[in-house]
Write an enzyme that holds these catalytic residues in place. Structure first.
Site, mmCIF file in Angstrom:
data_model
loop_
_atom_site.group_PDB
_atom_site.id
_atom_site.type_symbol
_atom_site.label_atom_id
_atom_site.label_comp_id
_atom_site.label_asym_id
_atom_site.label_seq_id
_atom_site.Cartn_x
_atom_site.Cartn_y
_atom_site.Cartn_z
ATOM 1 C CE1 TYR A 132 -4.450 1.978 1.468
ATOM 2 C CE2 TYR A 132 -3.016 3.489 2.118
ATOM 3 C CZ TYR A 132 -3.749 3.318 1.594
ATOM 4 O OH TYR A 132 -5.115 4.261 2.277
ATOM 5 C CD GLU B 168 -1.740 1.429 8.428
ATOM 6 O OE1 GLU B 168 -2.840 2.076 8.781
ATOM 7 O OE2 GLU B 168 -0.991 1.672 7.850
#
Length: 405
Positions: free
Chosen positions: A137, A383
């Protein structure tokens, strides 16, 4: 209401993954740390077992294409099983957990936004019968990490596809991945409305890994810098198809894909951080019980600090379970995902630091707690940093109905 008692199936998953963490991960942990890689033969063996760091890998009912009626389906619990398992994997070794074969952080956006053909094409390659494979990702850039709206990688429309140009950094498994979900903009001037998500396959001309990062912690995990130079990506690799990117009331689709991915993955990261804190706490508790003088001041002080740690770890776990539960029952969980991510990252760093202080020389000599301390720092950053999580939480507090995240 979410239950804090594990079902029989959930407990079986917990016990299985803990056994795996204790008997397969811990024995190679320090060697993998030293060599800065996880042995390939170990990864091949794990691939046959089928344990992955993913919510979908623990849930047989997450297939959105299922034709069963709602009443015929069992309650979804993939997110809850994912965080239960991820805590045990974090307890075993977070760097190795991030290296387990599977779609990784690239899996959730394909599951959530991919066309049926894209889901089949990109997710079916992760088979126990094949060699280990990875997905990745790619969102973070040198000048756009926490500020997702500021991505600079461009996607220029051409006949039959798009040309990508730009750079991505801090991409877990980015070099070894079979494909990478890449975010780019078709027009920087329109901000989030210009965002698009692409699946770029390894070997695509113009797509390369420029280097692997040297890190303070998680040294056994591969962290890559990716470069796109006139990289052609066909239309069929635009995640969800062009019609998915029409601006809707809920916001631009490309930005929604990124944010929805975080709603699913932040609880996973929070669970791993909880596992790291628990590993340091349990190791320190054993040392205090067996080696500290029972009636000395150091024993009393350590007992009080450990009691506080146990409370923090429990609170971190419960917050994480709530975020995962809301995702499983189909309720918005952006605030809860931000809360558990912010809290667990802070608690992991504080717990490992306090354990080092209590153990003194023992903490350094054991290697384990010192490693856990270094590994824990990144969980307060990736994140979305702690500061970003506070912004998300504040927006929900002050604008609970029209909030944009």
């Amino acid at each position: 209401m979410v239950s804090f008692k594990l079902s029989s199936h959930q407990n079986q998953v917990k016990e299985l993954v803990h056994w795996f963490a204790e008997n397969e991960m811990r024995p190679i942990s320090l060697l993998a740390e030293k060599n800065k890689e996880v042995p390939l033969n170990w990864l091949e063996k794990v691939n046959q077992i089928g344990i992955q760091l993913s919510t979908a890998s623990f849930d047989e009912n997450t297939d959105s294409t299922s034709k069963k009626s709602t009443s015929d389906r069992k309650e979804r619990q993939g997110n809850r099983l994912g965080v239960i398992a991820s805590e045990e994997l974090g307890w075993g070794d977070a760097a190795i957990a991030l290296t387990l074969p599977g779609p990784g952080l690239g899996g959730p956006p394909i599951q959530a936004s991919g066309t049926p053909e894209q889901k089949q094409r990109f997710l079916s390659i992760f088979s126990r019968d094949e060699e280990p494979r990875w997905g990745a990702y790619a969102l973070t850039e040198p000048d756009a990490g926490s500020d997702v709206s500021g991505i600079q990688t461009t996607a220029t429309k051409v006949d039959g596809g798009y040309i990508l140009n730009g750079q991505k950094i801090f991409i877990t498994n980015g070099k070894r991945a079979s494909w990478v979900v890449v975010f780019a903009t078709v027009d920087r001037s329109i901000g989030r409305a210009g965002h698009r998500a692409f699946v770029v396959e390894r070997g695509t001309q113009g797509f390369s890994c420029s280097r692997l990062a040297e890190k303070m912690g998680l040294r056994a995990s591969e962290t890559a810098e990716l470069v796109f130079e006139d990289c052609f990506v066909p239309d069929e690799n635009l995640l969800g198809g062009e019609e998915n990117y029409q601006v809707k009331e809920t916001g631009p689709a490309g930005f929604r894909v990124a944010m929805k991915t975080f709603d699913n993955t932040r609880p996973i990261i929070a669970a791993m951080a909880t596992g790291i804190a628990r590993a340091a706490y349990e190791y320190t508790l054993d040392i205090v019980k067996t080696e500290f003088p029972k009636h000395g001041r150091s024993y009393q002080t350590a007992s009080e600090v450990l009691a506080e740690m146990s409370q923090d770890i429990l609170a971190s776990r419960i917050l994480t379970w709530e975020a995962a539960w809301k995702a499983d029952i189909g309720q918005p969980n952006a605030k809860e995902a931000a809360v558990c991510k912010a809290f667990s990252g802070k608690i992991s760093l504080e717990t490992t630091s306090k354990c080092l202080e209590l153990l003194g020389a023992r903490g350094i000599e054991s290697n384990l707690v010192e490693k856990l301390f270094r590994d824990s720092k990144i969980f307060d950053i990736f994140e979305g940093t702690n500061q970003v999580q506070q912004l998300i939480i504040a927006r929900h507090l002050f604008d609970p109905y029209g909030v944009r995240v």
